[in-house]
Design a protein around this motif. Structure first.
Motif, mmCIF file in Angstrom:
data_model
loop_
_atom_site.group_PDB
_atom_site.id
_atom_site.type_symbol
_atom_site.label_atom_id
_atom_site.label_comp_id
_atom_site.label_asym_id
_atom_site.label_seq_id
_atom_site.Cartn_x
_atom_site.Cartn_y
_atom_site.Cartn_z
ATOM 1 N N SER A 1 30.651 34.693 43.866
ATOM 2 C CA SER A 1 32.175 34.763 43.434
ATOM 3 C C SER A 1 32.756 36.195 43.422
ATOM 4 C CB SER A 1 32.251 34.044 42.167
ATOM 5 O OG SER A 1 31.664 32.745 42.244
ATOM 6 N N LEU A 2 32.003 37.178 43.000
ATOM 7 C CA LEU A 2 32.530 38.502 42.938
ATOM 8 C C LEU A 2 33.105 39.022 44.222
ATOM 9 C CD1 LEU A 2 30.366 40.197 40.268
ATOM 10 C CD2 LEU A 2 32.660 39.305 39.942
ATOM 11 N N ARG A 3 32.287 38.608 45.325
ATOM 12 C CA ARG A 3 32.670 38.782 46.692
ATOM 13 C C ARG A 3 33.782 38.211 47.140
ATOM 14 N NH1 ARG A 3 26.754 38.954 46.944
ATOM 15 N NH2 ARG A 3 27.167 37.160 48.440
ATOM 16 N N ARG A 4 33.471 36.862 46.912
ATOM 17 C CA ARG A 4 34.477 35.916 47.507
ATOM 18 C C ARG A 4 35.738 35.875 46.947
ATOM 19 N NH1 ARG A 4 32.305 30.022 46.917
ATOM 20 N NH2 ARG A 4 30.887 30.666 48.693
ATOM 21 N N HIS A 5 35.967 36.362 45.625
ATOM 22 C CA HIS A 5 37.446 36.831 45.036
ATOM 23 C C HIS A 5 37.728 37.874 44.685
ATOM 24 C CE1 HIS A 5 37.348 32.091 44.416
ATOM 25 N NE2 HIS A 5 36.139 32.247 44.176
ATOM 26 N N ALA A 6 37.118 38.891 45.725
ATOM 27 C CA ALA A 6 37.261 40.234 45.546
ATOM 28 C C ALA A 6 38.903 40.666 45.177
ATOM 29 C CB ALA A 6 36.946 41.103 46.650
ATOM 30 N N ARG A 7 39.864 40.071 45.913
ATOM 31 C CA ARG A 7 41.186 40.306 45.881
ATOM 32 C C ARG A 7 41.565 40.121 44.380
ATOM 33 N NH1 ARG A 7 45.465 39.069 50.349
ATOM 34 N NH2 ARG A 7 43.798 40.428 51.370
ATOM 35 N N SER A 8 41.700 38.705 43.989
ATOM 36 C CA SER A 8 41.867 38.232 42.538
ATOM 37 C C SER A 8 41.291 39.054 41.477
ATOM 38 C CB SER A 8 41.722 36.927 42.602
ATOM 39 O OG SER A 8 40.293 36.569 42.521
ATOM 40 N N LEU A 9 39.783 39.254 41.769
ATOM 41 C CA LEU A 9 39.054 40.189 40.704
ATOM 42 C C LEU A 9 39.607 41.496 40.661
ATOM 43 C CD1 LEU A 9 36.427 40.468 38.917
ATOM 44 C CD2 LEU A 9 35.440 41.015 40.926
ATOM 45 N N ALA A 10 40.011 42.302 41.763
ATOM 46 C CA ALA A 10 40.655 43.622 41.457
ATOM 47 C C ALA A 10 42.042 43.601 40.735
ATOM 48 C CB ALA A 10 40.756 44.191 42.926
ATOM 49 N N ALA A 11 42.818 42.441 40.918
ATOM 50 C CA ALA A 11 44.085 42.386 40.272
ATOM 51 C C ALA A 11 43.808 42.248 38.755
ATOM 52 C CB ALA A 11 44.972 41.387 40.863
ATOM 53 N N PHE A 12 42.789 41.533 38.634
ATOM 54 C CA PHE A 12 42.295 41.253 37.105
ATOM 55 C C PHE A 12 41.745 42.528 36.275
ATOM 56 C CE2 PHE A 12 38.821 40.268 34.083
ATOM 57 C CZ PHE A 12 39.538 39.785 33.119
ATOM 58 N N GLU A 13 40.897 43.212 37.232
ATOM 59 C CA GLU A 13 40.386 44.364 36.661
ATOM 60 C C GLU A 13 41.448 45.527 36.549
ATOM 61 O OE1 GLU A 13 37.254 45.468 35.944
ATOM 62 O OE2 GLU A 13 36.392 43.587 36.239
ATOM 63 N N GLU A 14 42.592 45.507 37.226
ATOM 64 C CA GLU A 14 43.782 46.419 36.936
ATOM 65 C C GLU A 14 44.420 45.815 35.570
ATOM 66 O OE1 GLU A 14 47.854 47.750 39.014
ATOM 67 O OE2 GLU A 14 46.583 46.367 40.166
ATOM 68 N N ALA A 15 44.580 44.662 35.302
ATOM 69 C CA ALA A 15 45.037 44.161 34.396
ATOM 70 C C ALA A 15 44.505 44.535 32.956
ATOM 71 C CB ALA A 15 45.352 42.701 34.314
ATOM 72 N N VAL A 16 43.201 44.596 32.910
ATOM 73 C CA VAL A 16 42.357 44.889 31.866
ATOM 74 C C VAL A 16 42.592 46.381 31.704
ATOM 75 C CG1 VAL A 16 39.802 45.039 31.053
ATOM 76 C CG2 VAL A 16 40.663 43.077 32.319
ATOM 77 N N ASP A 17 42.436 47.166 32.628
ATOM 78 C CA ASP A 17 42.754 48.711 32.551
ATOM 79 C C ASP A 17 44.082 48.643 31.707
ATOM 80 O OD1 ASP A 17 40.301 49.319 33.513
ATOM 81 O OD2 ASP A 17 40.955 49.652 35.324
ATOM 82 N N VAL A 18 45.008 48.389 32.414
ATOM 83 C CA VAL A 18 46.461 48.487 31.629
ATOM 84 C C VAL A 18 46.404 47.845 30.359
ATOM 85 C CG1 VAL A 18 48.867 47.619 31.996
ATOM 86 C CG2 VAL A 18 47.660 48.340 33.881
ATOM 87 N N ALA A 19 45.980 46.905 29.975
ATOM 88 C CA ALA A 19 45.776 46.433 28.667
ATOM 89 C C ALA A 19 45.050 47.249 27.650
ATOM 90 C CB ALA A 19 45.301 45.016 28.614
ATOM 91 N N LEU A 20 43.852 47.698 28.240
ATOM 92 C CA LEU A 20 43.213 48.791 27.236
ATOM 93 C C LEU A 20 44.064 49.723 26.956
ATOM 94 C CD1 LEU A 20 39.540 48.174 28.689
ATOM 95 C CD2 LEU A 20 40.467 47.544 26.495
ATOM 96 N N ALA A 21 44.614 50.326 28.135
ATOM 97 C CA ALA A 21 45.316 51.349 27.513
ATOM 98 C C ALA A 21 46.512 51.370 26.940
ATOM 99 C CB ALA A 21 45.888 52.043 29.075
ATOM 100 N N ALA A 22 47.201 50.128 27.194
ATOM 101 C CA ALA A 22 48.657 49.932 25.958
ATOM 102 C C ALA A 22 47.852 49.652 24.539
ATOM 103 C CB ALA A 22 48.986 48.740 26.726
ATOM 104 N N ALA A 23 46.677 48.873 24.346
ATOM 105 C CA ALA A 23 46.317 48.565 23.130
ATOM 106 C C ALA A 23 45.712 49.668 22.340
ATOM 107 C CB ALA A 23 45.705 47.229 23.311
#
Length: 367
Positions: A38-60
């Motif tokens: 799944s990590l390979r198959r959904h690489a694009r959506s995973l990358a967007a999710f990972e970016e969202a986590v980074d943004v949220a952690l920086a904001a919080a």
């Protein structure tokens, strides 16, 4: 009067869509073989999710200034993601395929990535050096005496004196996330060697679970409140209205009950809960009476007002104080757990009252 305002939201406008990122994560959770295929198959959506986590952690948590504005969207996103991971440790009698990734290395790493800065931020609110130097037994006794029957909080006064039936139903909706699976975290702490401390905690669990009789289980009384008001009794039905401050208390309980090294902190937090619940729930029960609701619409509160008047002393005298003697060098962690739970519970109660007041306003604006 309880003000109808939400926590300050950061003025910075993130391009990241947290709702979309969470939806993508929910899909990943139930995908086949998350760590490999799944990590390979959904690489694009995973990358967007990972970016969202980074943004949220920086904001919080990307700053150390306690006076900085709170980014509610970031905290909400992070705690919803963390809750989705944590809930896999409980069995919901649903599709077995929902648990196919319960031991995923990716999920474990993600949980640590969110938990670590959050827990560091929570602990900065407490003077750990001071806690290490106090008489723990005396500190526990003084804290429980203070919290046994304190003046009603602003949130408590709002529900007791002002809340409408709309606000009361919002209270039940938010509380249902935990109320319908009550004591589940406690059950995860009881495995291991038998001793008087474990036996007392087991007795507490048995009472919470109605001695194995479903009709007497405390969560069944919560279900009856929902049914009386014709609300959904499906677990997590009201997940989307639960404030992040409430989610954080649930995630905190998952963390402490899962990590045996944090057992003393868990016990300290449970001691606060069992001690303080009767006073807090009296406000809710009074609200139901004032609103002339059917008796079943308050039975859960009334049950805890009665039962926790016994459970609090059990936790103090038969669990917490014996642990002080058993772990003299680490006993201060009981105080940390107690103080953290007090702070987080107060924050959650305020957020619940704000949400309930906002629900009232929304109805008034539509009429």
């Amino acid at each position: 009067m309880f003000r109808i305002v939400d926590s300050v939201t950061s003025s910075r406008q993130w391009e990241t869509d947290f709702d979309e990122a969470e939806h993508a994560f929910a899909e990943l959770l139930i995908s086949a073989d998350l760590d490999h295929v799944s990590l390979r198959r959904h690489a694009r959506s995973l990358a967007a999710f990972e970016e969202a986590v980074d943004v949220a952690l920086a904001a919080a948590h990307g700053h150390l200034d306690a006076s900085a504005p709170i980014d509610d969207d970031a905290h909400r996103f992070l705690h919803r993601v963390l809750y989705r991971i944590n809930r896999l440790t409980l069995f919901w009698y649903d599709d077995l395929h929902n648990y196919r990734n319960e031991r995923s290395a990716y999920l474990q790493g993600l949980r640590d990535r969110i938990e670590n800065p959050w827990q560091e931020a929570e602990q900065r609110a407490h003077a750990l050096d001071r806690l290490r130097g106090v008489d723990v037994a005396a500190g526990l006794r003084s804290r429980t005496a203070l919290d046994l029957d304190p003046p009603a909080s602003m949130a408590g006064v709002f529900f007791r004196d002002r809340a409408s039936d709309v606000a009361y139903q919002r209270l039940l909706a938010i509380a249902s996330l935990d109320g319908l699976v009550e004591a589940s975290q406690l059950s995860r702490t009881l495995g291991g060697v038998s001793n008087p401390i474990q036996s007392t905690m087991t007795r507490l669990l048995v009472e919470e679970y109605g001695g194995g009789r479903l009709a007497k289980k405390h969560s069944s009384y919560f279900r009856a409140m929902l049914e009386t008001l014709e609300m959904s009794t499906t677990p997590e039905a009201y997940f989307d209205v639960v404030p992040w401050e409430v989610l954080s208390t649930i995630n905190h309980s998952f963390l402490l009950s899962d990590r045996k090294r944090y057992f003393l902190r868990y016990v300290g937090g449970l001691l606060y809960t069992e001690t303080s619940v009767p006073a807090a729930f009296r406000c809710y029960s009074t609200a139901a009476t004032r609103l002339a609701l059917a008796p079943d619409a308050r039975t859960y509160w009334d049950l805890h007002i009665k039962e926790d008047a016994r459970h609090g002393p059990w936790m103090l005298n038969d669990v917490a104080l014996p642990l002080v003697e058993l772990y003299p060098a680490d006993a201060w962690e009981l105080l940390l757990g107690y103080d953290q739970q007090r702070r987080m519970s107060g924050r959650a109660a305020d957020a619940t009252a704000r949400s309930a007041a906002s629900a009232e306003c929304a109805v008034l604006l539509r009429t």
